[in-house]
Design a protein around this motif. Structure first.
Motif, short mmCIF file in Angstrom:
data_model
loop_
_atom_site.label_atom_id
_atom_site.label_comp_id
_atom_site.label_asym_id
_atom_site.label_seq_id
_atom_site.Cartn_x
_atom_site.Cartn_y
_atom_site.Cartn_z
N LEU A 146 0.82 -1.20 0.00
CA LEU A 146 0.00 0.00 0.00
C LEU A 146 0.86 1.26 0.00
CD1 LEU A 146 -2.53 -1.19 2.74
CD2 LEU A 146 -2.69 -1.48 0.25
N ASP A 147 0.40 2.28 -0.70
CA ASP A 147 1.11 3.56 -0.69
C ASP A 147 0.63 4.39 0.50
OD1 ASP A 147 -1.33 4.71 -1.40
OD2 ASP A 147 -0.74 5.07 -3.48
N GLY A 148 1.07 5.64 0.58
CA GLY A 148 0.72 6.51 1.70
C GLY A 148 -0.77 6.77 1.83
N ALA A 149 -1.51 6.66 0.73
CA ALA A 149 -2.96 6.87 0.75
C ALA A 149 -3.72 5.55 0.88
CB ALA A 149 -3.39 7.61 -0.51
N ASP A 150 -3.00 4.49 1.24
CA ASP A 150 -3.57 3.14 1.38
C ASP A 150 -4.12 2.57 0.07
OD1 ASP A 150 -2.81 2.95 4.00
OD2 ASP A 150 -4.78 3.52 4.82
N ALA A 151 -3.66 3.08 -1.05
CA ALA A 151 -4.01 2.51 -2.35
C ALA A 151 -2.99 1.43 -2.68
CB ALA A 151 -4.00 3.59 -3.43
N VAL A 152 -3.42 0.39 -3.37
CA VAL A 152 -2.51 -0.69 -3.75
C VAL A 152 -1.47 -0.16 -4.73
CG1 VAL A 152 -2.33 -2.96 -4.85
CG2 VAL A 152 -4.27 -2.46 -3.36
N SER A 153 -0.19 -0.36 -4.38
CA SER A 153 0.90 0.08 -5.27
C SER A 153 1.68 -1.10 -5.81
CB SER A 153 1.84 1.04 -4.55
OG SER A 153 2.47 0.39 -3.47
N GLY A 154 1.29 -2.31 -5.42
CA GLY A 154 1.96 -3.51 -5.89
C GLY A 154 1.57 -4.71 -5.05
N TYR A 155 2.26 -5.81 -5.33
CA TYR A 155 1.98 -7.08 -4.64
C TYR A 155 3.30 -7.75 -4.31
CZ TYR A 155 -2.67 -6.24 -6.43
OH TYR A 155 -3.89 -5.66 -6.71
N LYS A 156 3.44 -8.21 -3.07
CA LYS A 156 4.66 -8.85 -2.61
C LYS A 156 4.34 -10.32 -2.34
CE LYS A 156 7.73 -6.76 0.23
NZ LYS A 156 8.99 -7.04 -0.38
N VAL A 157 5.13 -11.21 -2.94
CA VAL A 157 4.90 -12.65 -2.79
C VAL A 157 6.22 -13.32 -2.41
CG1 VAL A 157 4.00 -14.74 -3.89
CG2 VAL A 157 3.13 -12.50 -4.60
N ILE A 158 6.19 -14.10 -1.34
CA ILE A 158 7.35 -14.89 -0.93
C ILE A 158 7.11 -16.30 -1.46
CG2 ILE A 158 8.78 -15.73 0.97
CD1 ILE A 158 8.75 -12.71 0.90
#
Length: 173
Positions: free
Chosen positions: A61-73
């Motif tokens: 999430l970015d500073g405005a809580d909008a999705v800015s990407g996806y992190k996958v382990i």
């Protein structure tokens, strides 16, 4: 192997796995430069693949809580089948373009497969659009040059990226 030695090996392996889980949680909440990154966990929803295993996934999430990407382990088997490679892959909001690629743990052959953790190799993965492939794999959207003498390690990377991509396309709305 006697029972005492076996029990000690199991105890040590358990401690390593638990430590890895703690480290992963800490890394999951920090950016590459150590700054805090807000994430929102994604349920795995029973997703499985024979090529790689999703350990955790989150929306970034970015500073405005909008999705800015996806992190996958993701965990994938390379040359050393006894020690799967663990990779932290961050995708752009399109759920296909690789923004960050970090090898968390690997025990591949030094000087060969271990080069997957080198910046030079990692930079060949960043900015690719999944699905990806090496020259001798079934064609993907993007391809990269596999490491010479490390075909299985290179395929493990491609499998991890592709499974993470498939997970995001399948599970994340």
């Amino acid at each position: 192997m006697n029972k005492k030695v076996r029990n000690n090996v199991i105890a040590i392996a358990t401690m390593v796995v638990l430590s890895f889980g703690i480290i992963t949680c800490i890394k999951f909440s920090q950016g590459e430069n150590g700054s805090d990154v807000k994430t929102e966990a994604i349920e795995l929803g029973g997703y499985t693949s024979e090529l790689a295993t999703i350990q955790t996934a989150a929306k970034v999430l970015d500073g405005a809580d909008a999705v800015s990407g996806y992190k996958v382990i993701v965990e994938s088997v390379g040359f050393n089948a006894q020690a799967p490679i663990v990779m932290d892959i961050t995708f752009d909001v399109d759920k296909a373009t690789v923004k960050e690629f970090v090898v968390v743990t690997q025990e591949e052959t030094p000087g060969l497969g271990a080069k997957i953790a080198d910046d030079e190799f990692k930079n060949t993965i960043i900015s690719l659009t999944a699905p990806i492939s090496t020259a001798d794999m079934e064609a993907g959207t993007s391809s990269f040059d596999q490491l010479t003498g490390a075909t299985l390690s290179s395929k493990a990377v491609a499998n991890a990226v592709n499974v993470a991509y498939d997970f995001l396309q399948t599970v994340v709305q």
